[in-house]
Design an enzyme around this catalytic site. Structure first.
Site, short mmCIF file in Angstrom:
data_model
loop_
_atom_site.label_atom_id
_atom_site.label_comp_id
_atom_site.label_asym_id
_atom_site.label_seq_id
_atom_site.Cartn_x
_atom_site.Cartn_y
_atom_site.Cartn_z
N HIS A 1 7.66 10.99 -8.70
CA HIS A 1 8.03 11.33 -7.30
C HIS A 1 9.16 12.51 -7.04
CE1 HIS A 1 5.66 7.77 -6.61
NE2 HIS A 1 4.85 8.69 -5.63
N GLY B 1 0.84 -1.10 -0.08
CA GLY B 1 0.00 0.03 0.01
C GLY B 1 0.67 1.39 0.05
N SER B 2 0.42 2.22 0.95
CA SER B 2 1.14 3.34 0.80
C SER B 2 0.82 4.12 2.10
CB SER B 2 0.69 4.29 -0.40
OG SER B 2 1.19 5.64 -0.24
N SER B 3 1.74 5.26 2.40
CA SER B 3 1.48 5.94 3.75
C SER B 3 0.37 6.72 3.51
CB SER B 3 2.78 6.53 4.20
OG SER B 3 3.47 7.32 3.30
N CYS B 4 -0.02 7.30 2.26
CA CYS B 4 -0.98 8.45 2.10
C CYS B 4 -2.36 7.83 2.40
CB CYS B 4 -0.80 8.75 0.75
SG CYS B 4 -1.56 7.59 -0.61
N LYS C 1 -6.16 2.16 -1.94
CA LYS C 1 -5.23 1.16 -0.94
C LYS C 1 -6.03 0.89 0.25
CE LYS C 1 -1.88 0.68 -3.79
NZ LYS C 1 -1.49 -0.44 -4.11
N TYR D 1 -6.27 7.59 -4.61
CA TYR D 1 -5.34 6.46 -4.73
C TYR D 1 -5.25 5.95 -3.31
CZ TYR D 1 -0.67 4.25 -4.20
OH TYR D 1 0.33 3.44 -4.11
O1 GFB Z 1 7.15 13.07 -4.17
P1 GFB Z 1 5.77 13.55 -4.27
O2 GFB Z 1 5.20 13.79 -5.71
O3 GFB Z 1 4.81 12.86 -3.39
O4 GFB Z 1 6.08 15.28 -3.75
P2 GFB Z 1 3.93 13.22 -2.20
C1 GFB Z 1 6.58 15.30 -2.32
C2 GFB Z 1 6.65 16.94 -2.14
O5 GFB Z 1 7.60 17.30 -2.97
C3 GFB Z 1 5.66 17.84 -2.63
C4 GFB Z 1 7.70 18.51 -3.70
O6 GFB Z 1 5.78 18.79 -1.50
C5 GFB Z 1 5.81 18.35 -3.84
O7 GFB Z 1 5.35 19.65 -4.08
N1 GFB Z 1 8.30 18.53 -5.05
C6 GFB Z 1 9.16 19.62 -5.16
C7 GFB Z 1 8.15 17.74 -6.10
N2 GFB Z 1 9.71 19.54 -6.49
C8 GFB Z 1 9.06 18.36 -6.94
C9 GFB Z 1 9.16 17.81 -8.14
O8 GFB Z 1 9.86 18.24 -9.07
N3 GFB Z 1 8.28 16.55 -8.31
C10 GFB Z 1 7.60 16.16 -7.33
N4 GFB Z 1 7.00 15.15 -7.82
N5 GFB Z 1 7.44 16.59 -6.21
C11 GFB Z 1 2.54 11.30 -3.42
C12 GFB Z 1 0.94 10.91 -3.56
O9 GFB Z 1 2.65 12.24 -2.66
O10 GFB Z 1 3.57 10.29 -2.83
C13 GFB Z 1 0.82 9.40 -3.83
O11 GFB Z 1 0.45 11.94 -4.30
C14 GFB Z 1 1.87 8.49 -2.91
O12 GFB Z 1 -0.43 9.13 -3.37
C15 GFB Z 1 3.52 8.97 -2.93
O13 GFB Z 1 1.36 8.32 -1.61
C16 GFB Z 1 4.28 8.14 -2.05
O14 GFB Z 1 4.47 12.52 -0.91
O15 GFB Z 1 3.35 14.46 -2.03
#
Ligand code: GFB
Length: 350
Positions: free
Chosen positions: A208, A135-138, A169, A165
């Site tokens: 991510h 799953g996921s911590s979200c 999960k 999502y």
């Molecule tokens: O990794 P991320 O997309 O996942 O983003 P989440 C984590 C943080 O990094 C957020 C910032 O605050 C983003 O705004 N960030 C900064 C960036 N620069 C960037 C970039 O260039 N790309 C991305 N992607 N982020 C997801 C969930 O959440 O993580 C899913 O949407 C899932 O459901 C997954 O649980 C593990 O932790 O915010």
């Protein structure tokens, strides 16, 4: 098992697996036989596959997406009837970072619900001995007390950028628990914190934060760009676990004697958090990555992009009590992932 008495109220049929076994064993059980690894080409699935490939007595069964569409119930039933696996690891999922979750909500909820429902139901019908759902911590409420213990599940509203999502999960956990309670199956679930490592998706929109920043800062250094945009404010805090640690933790939980797992879980609160117990701010992460790729320009925070949940740090005491802790620290894991990125740039998923 230690939880025998507490489960009787959930066990109208008397077939609950939680009443099996009387002696507490501490050693891991050997996970052998025919293991179906769903999602073997993904980051997590391939890390688990690398470990299982080195294990004696394991016959690994895999299917590519083209060979088996897990959202197709008839195809999944046919596959299970034909292959009859002993064990199942469900590492297949539609995943992505904050942008992808926010832009493809229908795909994230539909595909994950269908894959989980089809695989879990087919595993039950085929008499699978043990199943592990990833799953996921979200799954935890947006404002859950930190660090987040398993008990925080379903205690408040979810983070909206990934609610669909997360709902899928949560449904996966409840599918496992419901089949366990009604049919006496041994279906387990683990909830990893944010993962990274070799095999990650380096696409700038869908990925991510770690693969995105490794790539953006690497390319900025190559092109001598004066600044790089980091999404959000830089203040959100995240916990990151290397995928090789995740693979090891998953197999650890999968191999635990049922009585051991039961001693630390409940029939209706059965999932196990997997993390490091430590988090960093996105700003700290960006600076760490800038150091690793040797980028010396400006890190510019684009506050028009979402932050997502303010903090996501798991309470990993249940996992610790079950005998596992993370080994790869973040700077070391990031350096190794950057090396992998450099070696695989020509064929990284993007
Ligand atoms: O990794 P991320 O997309 O996942 O983003 P989440 C984590 C943080 O990094 C957020 C910032 O605050 C983003 O705004 N960030 C900064 C960036 N620069 C960037 C970039 O260039 N790309 C991305 N992607 N982020 C997801 C969930 O959440 O993580 C899913 O949407 C899932 O459901 C997954 O649980 C593990 O932790 O915010």
């Amino acid at each position: 098992g230690a939880k025998d008495s507490s489960c009787s109220e959930y066990n109208p049929t008397g077939r609950n697996s939680y009443s099996r076994g009387t002696t507490m064993r501490t050693e891991d059980e050997r996970l052998t036989g025919r293991i179906y690894l769903a999602g073997h080409r993904g980051m997590v699935g391939s890390a688990i596959g690398r470990r299982l490939a080195r294990t004696d007595g394991v016959e690994l069964i895999t299917r590519t997406h083209a060979e088996l569409d897990l959202t197709d119930q008839a195809a999944v039933n046919g596959f299970f009837a034909a292959t009859r696996p002993d064990h199942v690891i469900l590492a297949a999922a539609r995943v992505g970072g904050i942008w992808a979750n926010d832009h493809y909500p229908a795909e994230f909820i539909y595909q994950n619900l269908m894959m989980e429902a089809n695989v879990i139901h087919a595993a039950h019908r085929a008499g699978v001995k043990r199943l592990l759902l990833l799953g996921s911590s979200c799954i935890y409420p947006r404002l859950a007390p930190q660090p987040m213990a398993e008990e925080a599940l379903l205690t408040g509203p979810l983070e909206l950028t990934n609610e669909p999502y997360a709902i899928a999960k949560i449904a996966g956990i409840k599918l496992c628990e419901s089949y366990n309670r009604q049919y006496g199956t041994d279906f387990r679930s683990v909830m990893p914190t944010n993962l990274y490592g070799p095999g990650d998706n380096f696409d700038l929109e869908h990925s991510h934060v770690i693969p995105a920043l490794l790539r953006k800062l690497h390319e900025a250094r190559e092109q001598q760009s004066p600044r790089v945009e980091i999404w959000g404010t830089g203040t959100p805090r995240r916990e990151f676990l290397h995928v090789d640690d995740m693979a090891e933790a998953s197999l650890h939980v999968m191999r635990l004697p049922l009585e051991n797992l039961q001693a630390h879980t409940q029939p209706r609160l059965s999932h196990v958090n997997i993390g490091t117990g430590r988090d960093v701010s996105i700003r700290e992460l960006a600076e760490l990555i800038a150091g690793i790729v040797d980028y010396r320009g400006e890190l510019k925070y684009d506050t028009s992009k979402p932050d997502g949940t303010p903090q996501k740090l798991l309470d990993v005491s249940r996992l610790g009590a079950l005998g596992w802790q993370a080994r790869i620290d973040l700077p070391e894991g990031l350096k190794q992932t950057y090396t992998w990125f450099l070696d695989n740039q020509s064929f990284i998923r993007s």
